[in-house]
Motif scaffolding. Structure first.
Motif, PDB file in Angstrom:
ATOM      1  N   VAL A 144       0.649  -1.219   0.053  1.00  0.00           N
ATOM      2  CA  VAL A 144       0.048  -0.036  -0.021  1.00  0.00           C
ATOM      3  C   VAL A 144       0.998   1.262  -0.034  1.00  0.00           C
ATOM      4  O   VAL A 144       0.357   2.259  -0.368  1.00  0.00           O
ATOM      5  CB  VAL A 144      -0.968   0.161   1.153  1.00  0.00           C
ATOM      6  N   GLY A 145       2.031   1.014   0.516  1.00  0.00           N
ATOM      7  CA  GLY A 145       3.047   2.518   0.587  1.00  0.00           C
ATOM      8  C   GLY A 145       2.400   3.385   1.619  1.00  0.00           C
ATOM      9  O   GLY A 145       1.695   3.159   2.463  1.00  0.00           O
ATOM     10  N   ASP A 146       2.348   4.715   1.173  1.00  0.00           N
ATOM     11  CA  ASP A 146       1.902   5.950   1.905  1.00  0.00           C
ATOM     12  C   ASP A 146       0.784   6.325   1.291  1.00  0.00           C
ATOM     13  O   ASP A 146       0.289   7.254   1.758  1.00  0.00           O
ATOM     14  CB  ASP A 146       2.981   6.972   2.074  1.00  0.00           C
ATOM     15  N   GLY A 147      -0.075   5.793   0.509  1.00  0.00           N
ATOM     16  CA  GLY A 147      -1.162   6.366  -0.322  1.00  0.00           C
ATOM     17  C   GLY A 147      -2.325   6.255   0.584  1.00  0.00           C
ATOM     18  O   GLY A 147      -2.581   5.727   1.454  1.00  0.00           O
ATOM     19  N   GLY A 148      -3.565   6.470  -0.154  1.00  0.00           N
ATOM     20  CA  GLY A 148      -4.807   6.272   0.288  1.00  0.00           C
ATOM     21  C   GLY A 148      -5.251   4.763   0.791  1.00  0.00           C
ATOM     22  O   GLY A 148      -6.006   4.703   1.579  1.00  0.00           O
ATOM     23  N   ALA A 149      -4.505   3.730   0.377  1.00  0.00           N
ATOM     24  CA  ALA A 149      -4.799   2.496   0.939  1.00  0.00           C
ATOM     25  C   ALA A 149      -4.427   2.432   2.511  1.00  0.00           C
ATOM     26  O   ALA A 149      -4.748   1.517   3.118  1.00  0.00           O
ATOM     27  CB  ALA A 149      -4.221   1.353  -0.062  1.00  0.00           C
ATOM     28  N   LEU A 150      -3.597   3.419   2.696  1.00  0.00           N
ATOM     29  CA  LEU A 150      -3.204   3.208   4.060  1.00  0.00           C
ATOM     30  C   LEU A 150      -4.252   3.529   4.952  1.00  0.00           C
ATOM     31  O   LEU A 150      -4.371   2.815   6.251  1.00  0.00           O
ATOM     32  CB  LEU A 150      -2.064   4.309   4.505  1.00  0.00           C
ATOM     33  N   TYR A 151      -5.314   4.368   4.600  1.00  0.00           N
ATOM     34  CA  TYR A 151      -6.462   4.582   5.335  1.00  0.00           C
ATOM     35  C   TYR A 151      -7.282   3.332   5.559  1.00  0.00           C
ATOM     36  O   TYR A 151      -7.827   3.233   6.473  1.00  0.00           O
ATOM     37  CB  TYR A 151      -7.280   5.552   4.565  1.00  0.00           C
ATOM     38  N   MET A 152      -7.555   2.778   4.418  1.00  0.00           N
ATOM     39  CA  MET A 152      -8.030   1.171   4.598  1.00  0.00           C
ATOM     40  C   MET A 152      -7.489   0.221   5.464  1.00  0.00           C
ATOM     41  O   MET A 152      -8.069  -0.281   6.241  1.00  0.00           O
ATOM     42  CB  MET A 152      -8.276   0.625   3.103  1.00  0.00           C
ATOM     43  N   LEU A 153      -6.039   0.321   5.302  1.00  0.00           N
ATOM     44  CA  LEU A 153      -5.634  -0.637   6.279  1.00  0.00           C
ATOM     45  C   LEU A 153      -5.674  -0.233   7.778  1.00  0.00           C
ATOM     46  O   LEU A 153      -5.818  -0.946   8.697  1.00  0.00           O
ATOM     47  CB  LEU A 153      -3.957  -0.708   5.872  1.00  0.00           C
ATOM     48  N   ASP A 154      -5.740   1.131   7.843  1.00  0.00           N
ATOM     49  CA  ASP A 154      -5.811   1.520   9.162  1.00  0.00           C
ATOM     50  C   ASP A 154      -7.076   1.162   9.799  1.00  0.00           C
ATOM     51  O   ASP A 154      -7.251   0.869  11.075  1.00  0.00           O
ATOM     52  CB  ASP A 154      -5.795   3.128   9.270  1.00  0.00           C
ATOM     53  N   LYS A 155      -8.307   1.217   8.959  1.00  0.00           N
ATOM     54  CA  LYS A 155      -9.392   0.768   9.494  1.00  0.00           C
ATOM     55  C   LYS A 155      -9.561  -0.555   9.633  1.00  0.00           C
ATOM     56  O   LYS A 155     -10.093  -1.216  10.781  1.00  0.00           O
ATOM     57  CB  LYS A 155     -10.692   1.109   8.312  1.00  0.00           C
ATOM     58  N   GLU A 156      -8.990  -1.474   9.180  1.00  0.00           N
ATOM     59  CA  GLU A 156      -8.785  -2.928   9.180  1.00  0.00           C
ATOM     60  C   GLU A 156      -7.914  -3.048  10.267  1.00  0.00           C
ATOM     61  O   GLU A 156      -8.504  -3.982  11.146  1.00  0.00           O
ATOM     62  CB  GLU A 156      -8.101  -3.503   8.132  1.00  0.00           C
ATOM     63  N   LEU A 157      -6.858  -2.518  10.967  1.00  0.00           N
ATOM     64  CA  LEU A 157      -6.085  -2.994  12.112  1.00  0.00           C
ATOM     65  C   LEU A 157      -7.055  -2.441  13.156  1.00  0.00           C
ATOM     66  O   LEU A 157      -6.933  -2.853  14.156  1.00  0.00           O
ATOM     67  CB  LEU A 157      -4.660  -2.165  11.953  1.00  0.00           C
ATOM     68  N   GLY A 158      -7.951  -1.387  13.165  1.00  0.00           N
ATOM     69  CA  GLY A 158      -8.454  -0.811  14.152  1.00  0.00           C
ATOM     70  C   GLY A 158      -9.489  -1.864  14.747  1.00  0.00           C
ATOM     71  O   GLY A 158      -9.980  -1.488  15.692  1.00  0.00           O
ATOM     72  N   ALA A 159      -9.930  -2.776  13.788  1.00  0.00           N
ATOM     73  CA  ALA A 159     -10.958  -3.926  14.300  1.00  0.00           C
ATOM     74  C   ALA A 159     -10.496  -4.852  15.001  1.00  0.00           C
ATOM     75  O   ALA A 159     -11.206  -5.641  15.747  1.00  0.00           O
ATOM     76  CB  ALA A 159     -11.587  -4.310  12.966  1.00  0.00           C
ATOM     77  N   ARG A 160      -8.876  -4.754  15.460  1.00  0.00           N
ATOM     78  CA  ARG A 160      -8.303  -5.950  16.292  1.00  0.00           C
ATOM     79  C   ARG A 160      -8.893  -5.887  17.456  1.00  0.00           C
ATOM     80  O   ARG A 160      -8.873  -4.681  17.933  1.00  0.00           O
ATOM     81  CB  ARG A 160      -6.959  -6.023  16.083  1.00  0.00           C
ATOM     82  N   VAL A 161      -9.231  -6.906  18.248  1.00  0.00           N
ATOM     83  CA  VAL A 161      -9.549  -6.902  19.586  1.00  0.00           C
ATOM     84  C   VAL A 161      -8.735  -8.027  20.293  1.00  0.00           C
ATOM     85  O   VAL A 161      -8.564  -9.040  19.820  1.00  0.00           O
ATOM     86  CB  VAL A 161     -11.194  -7.279  19.940  1.00  0.00           C
ATOM     87  N   PHE A 162      -8.255  -7.640  21.550  1.00  0.00           N
ATOM     88  CA  PHE A 162      -7.420  -8.736  22.302  1.00  0.00           C
ATOM     89  C   PHE A 162      -8.205  -8.966  23.598  1.00  0.00           C
ATOM     90  O   PHE A 162      -8.851  -8.224  24.011  1.00  0.00           O
ATOM     91  CB  PHE A 162      -6.173  -8.138  22.933  1.00  0.00           C
ATOM     92  N   THR A 163      -8.720 -10.201  23.703  1.00  0.00           N
ATOM     93  CA  THR A 163      -9.489 -10.767  24.894  1.00  0.00           C
ATOM     94  C   THR A 163      -8.344 -11.810  25.670  1.00  0.00           C
ATOM     95  O   THR A 163      -7.850 -12.635  25.141  1.00  0.00           O
ATOM     96  CB  THR A 163     -10.720 -11.527  24.359  1.00  0.00           C
ATOM     97  N   TRP A 164      -8.390 -11.392  26.894  1.00  0.00           N
ATOM     98  CA  TRP A 164      -7.409 -12.237  27.799  1.00  0.00           C
ATOM     99  C   TRP A 164      -7.923 -13.622  27.824  1.00  0.00           C
ATOM    100  O   TRP A 164      -9.110 -13.792  27.977  1.00  0.00           O
ATOM    101  CB  TRP A 164      -7.460 -11.793  29.216  1.00  0.00           C
ATOM    102  N   PRO A 165      -7.278 -14.592  27.550  1.00  0.00           N
ATOM    103  CA  PRO A 165      -7.997 -16.254  27.503  1.00  0.00           C
ATOM    104  C   PRO A 165      -8.499 -16.423  28.899  1.00  0.00           C
ATOM    105  O   PRO A 165      -7.870 -15.998  29.816  1.00  0.00           O
ATOM    106  CB  PRO A 165      -6.548 -16.917  27.201  1.00  0.00           C
ATOM    107  N   ALA A 166      -9.375 -17.115  28.812  1.00  0.00           N
ATOM    108  CA  ALA A 166      -9.971 -17.468  30.127  1.00  0.00           C
ATOM    109  C   ALA A 166      -9.046 -18.433  30.971  1.00  0.00           C
ATOM    110  O   ALA A 166      -8.080 -19.094  30.304  1.00  0.00           O
ATOM    111  CB  ALA A 166     -11.331 -18.337  29.991  1.00  0.00           C
ATOM    112  N   GLU A 167      -9.082 -18.296  32.399  1.00  0.00           N
ATOM    113  CA  GLU A 167      -8.181 -19.268  33.188  1.00  0.00           C
ATOM    114  C   GLU A 167      -8.692 -20.478  33.172  1.00  0.00           C
ATOM    115  O   GLU A 167      -9.855 -20.947  32.959  1.00  0.00           O
ATOM    116  CB  GLU A 167      -8.087 -18.510  34.545  1.00  0.00           C
ATOM    117  N   LYS A 168      -7.926 -21.588  33.130  1.00  0.00           N
ATOM    118  CA  LYS A 168      -8.103 -23.044  33.308  1.00  0.00           C
ATOM    119  C   LYS A 168      -8.940 -23.152  34.715  1.00  0.00           C
ATOM    120  O   LYS A 168      -8.563 -22.619  35.901  1.00  0.00           O
ATOM    121  CB  LYS A 168      -7.039 -23.820  33.173  1.00  0.00           C
ATOM    122  N   GLU A 169     -10.163 -23.865  34.628  1.00  0.00           N
ATOM    123  CA  GLU A 169     -10.746 -24.084  36.098  1.00  0.00           C
ATOM    124  C   GLU A 169     -10.314 -25.289  36.821  1.00  0.00           C
ATOM    125  O   GLU A 169      -9.756 -26.111  36.175  1.00  0.00           O
ATOM    126  CB  GLU A 169     -12.105 -24.125  35.607  1.00  0.00           C
TER     127      GLU A 169
END
Length: 169
Positions: A144-169
């Protein structure tokens, strides 16, 4: 019970995992400053993941009869030339972490510490994912370089969510 050499090596890894989180927060701040909130969010999630890793090591040392000794965490870098440079540095960093995890496995094998070797296998697999994630993003940023596609990739990366894995019971 951990031998002293293994205990020290695991404490060093805790420091490294904490520093990794610190570095990814620094990268997040850089992206916020650049107006790339999706990239910033992606890095915040990466930082949370590294803190989770540090916590896993912390808990293991305690459970295995060792003593956690937290160490000074150095200042991370805070300036880069581009988004691509940030992710290249992240990939280089993850490759170093992989090498460190492999060294820990070698040390566990040397000491016939089967419990620690077993514990470290989760990190061996995790590092494959970490490197692949950064490598994929380096490739996309090259496309993508530094062009307009960077905006689209920014939106894609913004959708990432980290959820702490559940502890084993």
């Amino acid at each position: 019970m951990l031998c002293k050499e293994m205990e020290q090596a695991l404490n060093d890894q805790i420091k490294w995992e904490l520093w990794s989180g610190y570095m990814y927060l620094s990268m997040s701040a850089y992206f916020d400053d650049q107006g790339l909130s999706g990239f910033a969010q992606w890095m915040k999630n990466q930082a949370a993941e590294e803190l989770f890793h540090a916590t896993k090591f912390f808990d293991y040392v305690n459970e295995a009869g060792g003593r956690v000794k937290l160490q000074t965490v150095e200042e991370p870098p805070h300036e880069w030339e581009s988004a691509l440079d940030v992710f290249k540095e992240g990939l280089k960093h993850e490759r170093k972490v992989t090498s460190m995890i492999n060294d820990l496995v070698d040390l566990a094998i040397k000491h016939k510490d089967h419990a620690t070797n077993n514990f470290l296998q989760w990190f061996v697999g995790e590092q494959v994912e970490e490197e692949a994630s950064f490598d994929e993003l380096v490739g996309k940023l090259k496309l993508v370089g530094d062009g307009g596609a960077l905006y689209m990739l920014d939106k894609e990366l913004g959708a990432r969510v980290f959820t702490w894995p559940a502890e084993k019971e």
